[in-house]
Design an enzyme around this catalytic site. Structure first.
Site, PDB file in Angstrom:
ATOM      1  N   HIS A 580       0.838  -1.202   0.000  1.00 44.66           N
ATOM      2  CA  HIS A 580       0.000   0.000   0.000  1.00 44.66           C
ATOM      3  C   HIS A 580       0.873   1.252   0.000  1.00 44.66           C
ATOM      4  O   HIS A 580       0.683   2.155  -0.830  1.00 44.66           O
ATOM      5  CB  HIS A 580      -0.906  -0.032   1.233  1.00 44.66           C
ATOM      6  CG  HIS A 580      -1.730   1.194   1.441  1.00 44.66           C
ATOM      7  ND1 HIS A 580      -3.078   1.247   1.134  1.00 44.66           N
ATOM      8  CD2 HIS A 580      -1.413   2.419   1.937  1.00 44.66           C
ATOM      9  CE1 HIS A 580      -3.534   2.457   1.425  1.00 44.66           C
ATOM     10  NE2 HIS A 580      -2.542   3.187   1.918  1.00 44.66           N
ATOM     11  N   GLU A 581       1.835   1.318   0.926  1.00 47.08           N
ATOM     12  CA  GLU A 581       2.697   2.503   1.003  1.00 47.08           C
ATOM     13  C   GLU A 581       3.587   2.615  -0.234  1.00 47.08           C
ATOM     14  O   GLU A 581       3.809   3.721  -0.750  1.00 47.08           O
ATOM     15  CB  GLU A 581       3.544   2.466   2.282  1.00 47.08           C
ATOM     16  CG  GLU A 581       2.753   2.405   3.576  1.00 47.08           C
ATOM     17  CD  GLU A 581       1.694   3.484   3.701  1.00 47.08           C
ATOM     18  OE1 GLU A 581       1.867   4.569   3.103  1.00 47.08           O
ATOM     19  OE2 GLU A 581       0.682   3.246   4.389  1.00 47.08           O
ATOM     20  N   HIS A 584       1.703   4.128  -3.061  1.00 44.72           N
ATOM     21  CA  HIS A 584       1.445   5.566  -2.936  1.00 44.72           C
ATOM     22  C   HIS A 584       2.426   6.381  -3.787  1.00 44.72           C
ATOM     23  O   HIS A 584       2.107   7.502  -4.201  1.00 44.72           O
ATOM     24  CB  HIS A 584       1.533   6.008  -1.476  1.00 44.72           C
ATOM     25  CG  HIS A 584       0.218   5.963  -0.761  1.00 44.72           C
ATOM     26  ND1 HIS A 584      -0.953   6.456  -1.307  1.00 44.72           N
ATOM     27  CD2 HIS A 584      -0.118   5.481   0.469  1.00 44.72           C
ATOM     28  CE1 HIS A 584      -1.945   6.283  -0.457  1.00 44.72           C
ATOM     29  NE2 HIS A 584      -1.469   5.691   0.627  1.00 44.72           N
ATOM     30  N   GLU A 642      -5.881   6.461  -1.930  1.00 45.07           N
ATOM     31  CA  GLU A 642      -5.861   5.330  -0.997  1.00 45.07           C
ATOM     32  C   GLU A 642      -6.423   4.065  -1.642  1.00 45.07           C
ATOM     33  O   GLU A 642      -5.951   2.958  -1.364  1.00 45.07           O
ATOM     34  CB  GLU A 642      -6.641   5.676   0.269  1.00 45.07           C
ATOM     35  CG  GLU A 642      -6.065   6.840   1.061  1.00 45.07           C
ATOM     36  CD  GLU A 642      -4.684   6.553   1.626  1.00 45.07           C
ATOM     37  OE1 GLU A 642      -4.317   5.366   1.758  1.00 45.07           O
ATOM     38  OE2 GLU A 642      -3.965   7.520   1.926  1.00 45.07           O
ATOM     39  N   ASP A 646      -4.566   0.577  -1.971  1.00 48.94           N
ATOM     40  CA  ASP A 646      -5.139  -0.676  -1.469  1.00 48.94           C
ATOM     41  C   ASP A 646      -5.110  -1.761  -2.534  1.00 48.94           C
ATOM     42  O   ASP A 646      -4.696  -2.900  -2.277  1.00 48.94           O
ATOM     43  CB  ASP A 646      -6.587  -0.456  -1.016  1.00 48.94           C
ATOM     44  CG  ASP A 646      -6.692   0.198   0.347  1.00 48.94           C
ATOM     45  OD1 ASP A 646      -5.693   0.194   1.087  1.00 48.94           O
ATOM     46  OD2 ASP A 646      -7.782   0.713   0.670  1.00 48.94           O
TER      47      ASP A 646
END
Length: 749
Positions: A580-581, A584, A642, A646
């Site tokens: 997830h990070e 980003h 986000e 995800d």
């Protein structure tokens, strides 16, 4: 000294506690194993004959944890979130002092309990550093409720009797020295004092951070500030809920003024004007959807800013905010100093509004915001009035326990001191090794999918994307500098806390925080360093440094499972968070920054257009989710970044897990957990869902939709897995099932 002789007793307590924990684990594990064997004997659960099972205590513990969370009566292909989380939510109702509750808050509470134990230990002049002694004194002063009650409002009233903090609504009721004077009122002086001494940003937010287009350098930035209510729309909407929130805020302002000595009719009159002013400010604020990186980057010098908005002395304001006794090298800030003005139109509108507003109303509003921020530090009569307000806007019915409030305060005021205390006792260094495995697995998976499955990005842009992916730097556990006692002690040397003066201690910490970021002005950005509180239960991506960050507080079960547990659990939980990070860096905002952290276009026009086209699918998917608890649809555009993270993180972590199986186990599946009949791939997806189990009060649900960056948890889980063919294979979801979007699936990475 008495405190020095307690170590052997403490060790004994730890030993006894360790024995009790071991006994509980043994008894609990025996009961779980017995239950499993009974269910197998009754034919209610099956052990597959050709499969290897793990019967270690850790595996029995994991099986019990999973059984306690799931609801096997729900079809996972119909609603996977309910299938995975109903049991946990049923067994963990929302506490009365919280607006929502889930696995994240549960872990946060457990970290807080550990910090409470550390902060309550007697001060040892021999063992404790100066900084740790100060943290314990600060905590003790916060827990000194008798002294807080005795002080009541006196410390705040002392401030309100002095310029620029005199509150017009109080008139002469707190003495002649507290009378506000329109002639002496200075907007600049008031704003600068609030920001520079109390870290209160009203109307204007001034701070230091990396320059988006020159990320090696720090620069001053100016932005719009927050409002009394968390949700801007609650000032603008005419819904029943929004009106009730405005009414609750108005009554809270009036009652607070009266508690401090105001005449009730005067308070009612003045606070109506204050609320009207705040509504005007809300109307001109730049909404989230318009706050893009490009739109917010308006670099100019102070002279140019002053020419654009001449109604305010920007140079005078900045010079008054910065304490040059702390930073003498900043005395020479001049009109040529560069700033990034993130919201030029807001500032133009702000000073137009303030120019036509009565000074008394402006002063009443400014001091209200200062008073509002200090209410948590006052006596119980103020706390209970705040609780009445909180009942309306959050749905909470009791106050946080004092210890919990104090731990949260110390953690925010002295994050690196508390972080070191936590890390010394509760962080195992070998977690870094497993995190490196997860990070490198995710990195490989992202690049592998980019090379083999991405058909919409051209070769040149794809090459730069791979360069950025390879350059992502992972930071795990804690920043190294917090272990340097000399450095941390020196940083806090000017602070002198007293156990008897909680309010005074708070003001010292506010001044410390107010000035701390100016330390970095004129200094280079340390690209390999990070400044995240180690006790944070969250993870982060930094665009300016191209870093992914995983503090020690996050690296605990059920997010991080050690090497003695099935890898499926860690890859599904913290592994997806790593993905997830990582993703980003390639979402709708992060993709605009290059591998060095600069806001610099590196996409071809064609690839950028295709990216934007593909995001429409995800925006529409999430915008169609209706949350009955909130009475609102999810904001697909607001939550896009986000949602991209995800979906991408889930795919990357799953691919990394399957590679781990192939590389480390030569393709042989991990031993299954006993009695729960889930495959390893199913355990991966369950672990993904389990860290997002959460329930909300209606008030919190509404706020989550209105201002949350994330989609609500159930849609985070169901949205991502319904787009992923590997989930559908794992749970045999037919083409027409809710969790199988088939041809309608959305994917970017």
């Amino acid at each position: 000294m008495e405190a020095e002789t307690g170590s052997s007793v403490e060790t004994g307590k730890k030993a006894n506690r360790g024995t009790r924990i071991a006994l509980v684990v043994f008894v609990g594990g025996t009961l779980v194993l017995g239950t499993i064997l009974f269910l197998v004997s009754q034919g209610l659960l099956s052990l597959q004959a050709k499969q290897e099972y793990c019967l270690k205590p850790e595996c029995i513990e994991a099986a019990a944890a999973i059984l306690s969370k799931v609801n096997l009566s729900v079809d996972p292909c119909d609603n996977f979130f309910r299938f995975a989380c109903d049991g946990w939510i049923s067994n963990n109702p929302i506490p009365e002092d919280m607006p929502s509750y889930g696995v994240y808050p549960w872990l946060r509470h457990n970290v807080d309990l550990k910090l409470k134990e550390l902060l309550e230990k007697s001060i040892s002049r021999r063992r404790d550093t100066e900084a740790i002694q100060k943290a314990k004194i600060l905590y003790s002063s916060c827990m000194n409720e008798k002294a807080i009650e005795k002080a009541d409002a006196k410390p705040l009233l002392h401030i309100l009797r002095h310029s620029p903090f005199r509150w017009p609504v109080l008139e002469s009721n707190i003495g002649p020295e507290g009378v506000w004077s329109e002639r002496k009122f200075s907007l600049l002086q008031t704003l600068a004092t609030f920001r520079g001494q109390y870290s209160n940003s009203v109307f204007i937010r001034l701070y230091v951070s990396p320059d988006d287009k020159a990320s090696n350098e720090h620069i001053l930035k100016l932005d719009q500030a927050t409002l009394s209510l968390a949700v801007r729309e609650d000032y603008l909407d005419n819904s029943t809920e929004a009106k009730s929130y405005r009414d609750a805020l108005y009554k809270f302002m009036v009652d607070t003024a009266v508690l401090l000595g105001a005449n009730s009719s005067r308070a009612e009159h003045d606070m109506k004007s204050v609320l009207r002013l705040e509504i005007k400010i809300a109307e001109i604020m730049i909404p989230h959807e318009n706050r893009t990186s490009e739109a917010m980057y308006n670099k100019m010098n102070i002279s140019e800013l002053s020419a654009m908005i001449p109604q305010f002395d920007w140079l005078g304001y900045i010079k008054k905010v910065i304490d040059t006794r702390l930073y003498p090298h900043l005395k020479d800030i001049s009109p040529s100093e560069n700033v990034v003005v993130r919201v030029p139109q807001y500032f133009k509108d702000l000073f137009r509004i303030l120019g036509s507003e009565r000074k008394k109303t402006i002063a009443n509003y400014l001091v209200w915001r200062m008073v509002y921020s200090r209410i948590p530090n006052l006596s119980r009569r103020f706390q209970y009035r705040w609780l009445e307000f909180s009942r309306v806007i959050q749905g909470t019915t009791t106050l946080l326990p004092q210890w919990d409030k104090c731990v949260n305060f110390i953690e925010s005021a002295l994050p690196y001191v508390v972080g070191k205390m936590f890390v010394d006792v509760y962080f195992q260094e070998d977690k870094k090794e497993m995190m490196e495995e997860l990070v490198e697995g995710v990195r490989w998976a992202f690049i592998d999918m980019l090379e083999k499955e991405n058909e919409w990005m051209d070769a040149g842009t794809k090459r730069k994307a791979k360069e950025k992916a390879r350059a992502v730097l992972a930071k795990v556990g804690y920043p190294e500098f917090i272990m340097n006692d000399t450095h941390v002690n020196e940083d806090l040397k000017a602070i002198k806390f007293s156990e008897a003066d909680y309010f005074g201690n708070v003001l010292q910490t506010r001044k410390y925080l107010a000035q701390s970021d100016f330390f970095w002005l004129r200094k280079a950005v340390p690209k390999t360093e990070w400044f995240t509180n180690p006790t944070t239960v969250n993870a982060f991506y930094s665009a300016s440094t191209n870093q992914i960050r995983f503090p020690a507080g996050e690296l605990q079960k059920p997010f991080f499972w050690g090497t003695e547990y099935p890898r499926s659990l860690s890859y599904g939980a913290i592994g997806v968070i790593v993905g997830h990070e990582f993703t980003h860096g390639f979402d709708n905002n992060g993709r605009k920054y290059d591998k060095n952290g600069n806001l610099d276009p590196w996409w071809s026009t064609e690839s950028e257009e295709k990216f934007k086209e593909k995001t429409k699918c995800m925006i529409n998917q999430y915008s169609n989710y209706y949350w009955k608890k909130a009475g609102l649809n999810v904001k697909g555009k607001r939550t896009l970044g986000e949602n991209i993270a995800d979906n991408g993180g889930l795919r990357e972590a799953f691919r990394a897990y399957r590679k781990w199986i192939n590389d480390r186990r030569q393709g042989l599946e991990e031993p299954l957990l006993p009695g729960i009949t889930f495959t390893n791939n199913q355990l991966f997806f369950l672990s993904y869902a389990h860290v997002r189990c959460n329930s909300y009060r209606p008030e919190a649900a509404r706020e989550q939709v209105q201002i949350g960056a994330h989609s609500p948890p159930q849609f985070r889980v169901n949205g991502a897995i319904s787009n992923f063919e590997e989930f559908q294979k794992a749970f045999n979801c037919p083409p027409n099932s809710t969790m199988n979007r088939g041809m309608d699936s959305c994917r970017l990475w």
